[in-house]
Design a protein around this motif. Sequence first.
Motif, PDB file in Angstrom:
ATOM      1  N   LYS A 160       0.843  -1.194   0.000  1.00  0.00           N
ATOM      2  CA  LYS A 160       0.000   0.000   0.000  1.00  0.00           C
ATOM      3  C   LYS A 160       0.883   1.251   0.000  1.00  0.00           C
ATOM      4  CE  LYS A 160      -3.317   0.176   2.991  1.00  0.00           C
ATOM      5  NZ  LYS A 160      -4.005   0.072   4.307  1.00  0.00           N
ATOM      6  N   ASP A 161       0.353   2.333  -0.559  1.00  0.00           N
ATOM      7  CA  ASP A 161       1.083   3.599  -0.563  1.00  0.00           C
ATOM      8  C   ASP A 161       0.867   4.389   0.723  1.00  0.00           C
ATOM      9  OD1 ASP A 161       2.158   3.174  -3.051  1.00  0.00           O
ATOM     10  OD2 ASP A 161       0.466   4.092  -4.102  1.00  0.00           O
ATOM     11  N   THR A 162      -0.137   4.006   1.497  1.00  0.00           N
ATOM     12  CA  THR A 162      -0.477   4.752   2.701  1.00  0.00           C
ATOM     13  C   THR A 162       0.654   4.728   3.725  1.00  0.00           C
ATOM     14  OG1 THR A 162      -2.774   4.097   2.381  1.00  0.00           O
ATOM     15  CG2 THR A 162      -2.212   5.035   4.520  1.00  0.00           C
ATOM     16  N   ASN A 163       1.177   5.910   4.034  1.00  0.00           N
ATOM     17  CA  ASN A 163       2.227   6.073   5.067  1.00  0.00           C
ATOM     18  C   ASN A 163       3.414   5.132   4.872  1.00  0.00           C
ATOM     19  OD1 ASN A 163       0.593   8.022   6.299  1.00  0.00           O
ATOM     20  ND2 ASN A 163      -0.489   6.456   7.481  1.00  0.00           N
ATOM     21  N   HIS A 164       3.734   4.861   3.615  1.00  0.00           N
ATOM     22  CA  HIS A 164       4.807   3.912   3.307  1.00  0.00           C
ATOM     23  C   HIS A 164       6.168   4.435   3.781  1.00  0.00           C
ATOM     24  CE1 HIS A 164       7.222   1.045   0.932  1.00  0.00           C
ATOM     25  NE2 HIS A 164       6.127   0.313   0.902  1.00  0.00           N
ATOM     26  N   ARG A 165       6.426   5.736   3.573  1.00  0.00           N
ATOM     27  CA  ARG A 165       7.707   6.303   3.998  1.00  0.00           C
ATOM     28  C   ARG A 165       7.817   6.337   5.518  1.00  0.00           C
ATOM     29  NH1 ARG A 165       6.361  10.410   0.575  1.00  0.00           N
ATOM     30  NH2 ARG A 165       6.518  11.954   2.264  1.00  0.00           N
ATOM     31  N   THR A 166       6.695   6.533   6.196  1.00  0.00           N
ATOM     32  CA  THR A 166       6.714   6.528   7.659  1.00  0.00           C
ATOM     33  C   THR A 166       7.105   5.153   8.186  1.00  0.00           C
ATOM     34  OG1 THR A 166       4.943   8.173   7.651  1.00  0.00           O
ATOM     35  CG2 THR A 166       5.396   7.064   9.740  1.00  0.00           C
ATOM     36  N   ALA A 167       6.530   4.119   7.565  1.00  0.00           N
ATOM     37  CA  ALA A 167       6.866   2.747   7.964  1.00  0.00           C
ATOM     38  C   ALA A 167       8.332   2.450   7.661  1.00  0.00           C
ATOM     39  CB  ALA A 167       5.960   1.760   7.234  1.00  0.00           C
ATOM     40  N   ALA A 168       8.824   2.942   6.512  1.00  0.00           N
ATOM     41  CA  ALA A 168      10.232   2.745   6.156  1.00  0.00           C
ATOM     42  C   ALA A 168      11.140   3.409   7.190  1.00  0.00           C
ATOM     43  CB  ALA A 168      10.508   3.315   4.766  1.00  0.00           C
ATOM     44  N   PHE A 169      10.752   4.600   7.632  1.00  0.00           N
ATOM     45  CA  PHE A 169      11.519   5.310   8.657  1.00  0.00           C
ATOM     46  C   PHE A 169      11.550   4.532   9.963  1.00  0.00           C
ATOM     47  CE2 PHE A 169      11.166   8.382  12.266  1.00  0.00           C
ATOM     48  CZ  PHE A 169      12.494   8.778  12.290  1.00  0.00           C
ATOM     49  N   PHE A 170      10.394   4.015  10.373  1.00  0.00           N
ATOM     50  CA  PHE A 170      10.332   3.236  11.615  1.00  0.00           C
ATOM     51  C   PHE A 170      11.204   1.994  11.523  1.00  0.00           C
ATOM     52  CE2 PHE A 170       5.811   4.934  12.620  1.00  0.00           C
ATOM     53  CZ  PHE A 170       6.359   6.046  13.219  1.00  0.00           C
TER      54      PHE A 170
END
Length: 474
Positions: free
Chosen positions: A169-179
Amino acid sequence: MEKENSLQTTFKKSLICVIIGLIIWFIPIPNGVNPQAWHLLAIFVATIAGFILQPLSIGAVSIIACTALVIFHVLKAGEALAGFSNTIIWLIVSAFMFAEGFVKTGLGNRIAYQLLAKFGSSSLRVAYVMSVADFMIAPFTPSNTARGGGIIFPIVNSICSAIGAAPNKDTNHRTAAFFMFSSYCAVITSACIFLTGASNNALAATLSNTLFGVTITWTDWFIACIVPGIILSVLTPLLLYKIINPELKYTPETKEMAKEKLTKMGAMSSAEKTLCLIFLSALFLWATGPIHGIDSAFIALLGLSAMLAAHIIDWNDVLNQKGAWDVLIWMGILVNMAAYLAKLGLMNYFAKTVGASLDGISWIITLIVLSVVYVYAHYGLASNSAHIMALFGTFASILIVAGAPALGILIIFGVLANSCSFLTHYGCGVTPIFFGANYISQGKWWKIGFLISTIHIIVWLLIGLPWMKLVGFF
């Protein structure tokens, strides 16, 4: 068919290791070198090749090497098995049992969720919370895979789900990558700070003693690494925050998820409270080692005894800690071979030979060059322990002969064997777990990993060494 291919691959890799050993065994022995030492070197190098190529597990390779030492009359039976009395190895074995206690009681998860429930209101705070949680658990979990894969990753994965992220999914993908990446960095940085934060640290400390006669205690390692380690722990999430640029800056979902998890866990159990007491007592005894004089390994064994007596873990849990017994086998054998290489004069011969070629070259320049080579050589490796066995003694010898402070150099190379894990998606045992979450592409992982590894080299050399000098290590 698949089994046949696997057997063929194992045979080819095994053959390469044997050929390497035979070449060294039969080439002319240099003047001044004991033939026994040279034949030991042949088996030792072949074993390191086995660690890197892994035709079999490293424990199996070590058993074969130990047997070869006696069969080919390189060492006597008692000499070949002498490494199992090494106290640092038993320190790591005992620390593995502490890790079992953290997982079995749920104390590791509770620590992380408590911190998230109080401070996890923004994405940057979440990264720092996971770093602090890992820092608190690391002294008693000498396996990055056990700590990162068994405690930190499941929690971070739950956080990603709580913010609506998923690999497809594209939803908050970069946030998850950061975490994911910041939590992975926290695991590796904690491994740098504590002697018992990774089994390869103990290997470096043991080799320091057997090869160079330098004793590195738990307290020595911690004092040397805490300042640069904290700087990296603070700097890394900030840097990743800028690079990855998570979509979500504020994450109230994380706090709610943590509170729900704590509610499901219920009140703190008596086992968790007892483990907390044992945990803090062991830390206190390690920190005050110079006062009471109790060996660090026996402090850890005392903690293990207390956990068994309090029924936090039972003997079956101890027997089932395969990682601990695996470390005991391969480290006991490999370190013992390295010790006999020193006893038989090969390390002294090597030091004199290298020293003659480095006359007039500053050890600081040599350190910078070797540190870069030492770290980036890990592109060809997937094991921190294999990295140390292949490069640690050689590189440290070159620098010590050149006039570098032994204790500082040995700790730096021990630490950098963790720092190199960032480079690839197969950098160490825990790396594929975080990479496998599929929030970061391989190309991006390598680019960011190269940057973080480079920063580690800079911080450990420019801040770590001066700090060690300031506190009187040299």
